[in-house]
Structures are given as C-alpha cells and as structure tokens.
Design a protein around this motif. Structure first.
Motif: not given
Length: 237
Positions: A14-18, A30-36, A48-51, A115-118
């Motif tokens: 789930e993309v929590m923030e973009h 800038e992304y913050e994602v949650m894997l579950y 995970i937070k990444f750019k 994930l970004v491509q998707n």
C-alpha cells in the motif's frame, strides 16, 4: 539475510504517501510504502521510505513494524526470526516494535523499481488516460493482434501478439522507444520490422486489449496504412 525479492513477490503493498516535485531540473518522487502478507505474519509489516530521482532509486529507511497486544503476545519476527526489537515510542498505537530484517539492499532497489513502474502504469493506463494519450492503429479481435501508439511521445509504437506487448519499429532498432521498461529483452526481426517484448506492459496485456476494445472507434487512416504490412509480418512470427 532474508530474501527480500521472495517476500516482495508474495506480498501486497500500500502506498501510504507519495509526493512529487522538481528540483534543479530533476523530477523527484518520494514514497512511503507498506508491505504486508498475512499468510507470512499477521503481526509484521515492512515500511519503506525511498526516493525516485529521475531513473535512480534511493532507499532512505527500511523498518519492520511488529504489532503486539493481548491477542498477539510479543514473539520473534515471523519474517526473519529476530527477537531484537525496540519499542516505537512515536507510534500512536501501543505495542508497536521496530527492527531491521537485514534485507539485501540491491534486491530492495530492484523491487522498488518494479513497484514504481507498476504505479506509473496504474496512473497512465486507466481507460480515460488511454483514450487521451494513446491511439489505436490496428485491431484484429479474431486473432488477438493489435497495434497502438503513444500520442505524447513521438514514434513510440507497440504491437500485441502471442499474448505479449512488443515495442515496434519499421525504421530500425534505434527507433524503438518505451517509457515503462529498460528495453532489455531480446530483439525480434521479422520481414524488416523490429519487435522487442516490453517486460512491464506484457503482464497487463489483457487489460490493454480490453481498453482497445472499449474505444468507440479506431483511426481508419492509420489502420489502412499499417494493417496490410502488419498482417504479413505477424503471420511469420
């Protein structure tokens, strides 16, 4: 070390923030994602937070969050087995602990690129976006063969056949273009036409076919120009 690619493949996210911005001429996302994955663990998520700076991925923070309460007492991480956890005092929820599952950094970057491509694909390939930004120049429903082009990017053509999406050019391999993938697949040459499978669009072949069929009409002038040559080429593949 835990195999991150394997965990990513079987998990949902789930993309929590973009947030997007432009800085010094570069596009920065800038992304913050949650894997579950509840089949692996009902108490652990990976945050995970990444750019994404242009085409580069920069991972800033990776944490495994463990949620414990009376129904789920504290126990070793079900992803990596670690018992070393630190209580997260900043969380609004009680009983949240954090730790590092020691994932492989290169695997994380590769999976985040996917994930970004998707995410880009989800944004750009709604029916509305497809109708606005793409044209259809060939359609053969009986044989499941189609061609479409990017109206926003000059000379960017795609062909669908054999249940796959191919970058397409009649001018030469140097004219193959795609903004979704790295164009690393093998080149296929048929009767002077150049085809290269698109690794990003191919898993969404049926979705793209449905959007092509949903269009009110094709562009007949382009269809007439392309149709005869394409039929000859694709019969030889």
């Amino acid at each position: 070390m835990v195999n991150f690619k394997e965990f990513f493949t079987i998990s949902s996210y789930e993309v929590m923030e973009h947030m997007s911005r432009k800085e010094n001429g570069k596009n920065i996302d800038e992304y913050e994602v949650m894997l579950y994955n509840e089949n692996v663990s009902q108490t652990e998520n990976v945050m995970i937070k990444f750019k994404k700076v242009s085409d580069e991925i920069a991972v800033e923070k990776v944490q495994t969050l463990s949620y414990f309460d009376q129904q789920s007492p504290k126990h070793p991480c079900k992803i990596c087995g670690s018992e070393v956890m630190v209580k997260e005092n900043n969380s609004e929820e009680p009983g949240v602990y954090v730790h590092d599952c020691s994932f492989n950094g290169e695997e994380i970057e590769d999976c985040l690129r996917e994930l970004v491509q998707n995410e880009l694909l989800q944004d750009r390939f709604t029916q509305e976006e497809f109708d606005r930004n793409y044209g259809v120049n060939y359609r053969d429903d009986a044989n499941q063969q189609y061609s479409f082009y990017d109206a926003q990017q000059r000379d960017t053509f795609y062909t669908i056949f054999n249940d796959s999406v191919y970058h397409t050019s009649y001018a030469g391999p140097q004219e193959l273009r795609c903004k979704f993938c790295g164009m690393d697949e093998e080149l296929l040459v048929v009767d002077g036409a150049f085809y290269q499978k698109c690794a990003v669009l191919t898993p969404h072949t049926n979705q793209i076919i449905d959007m092509i069929k949903a269009r009110e009409q094709n562009e007949p002038d382009v269809t007439k120009r392309w149709g005869e040559k394409r039929e000859r080429n694709l019969r030889r593949t």
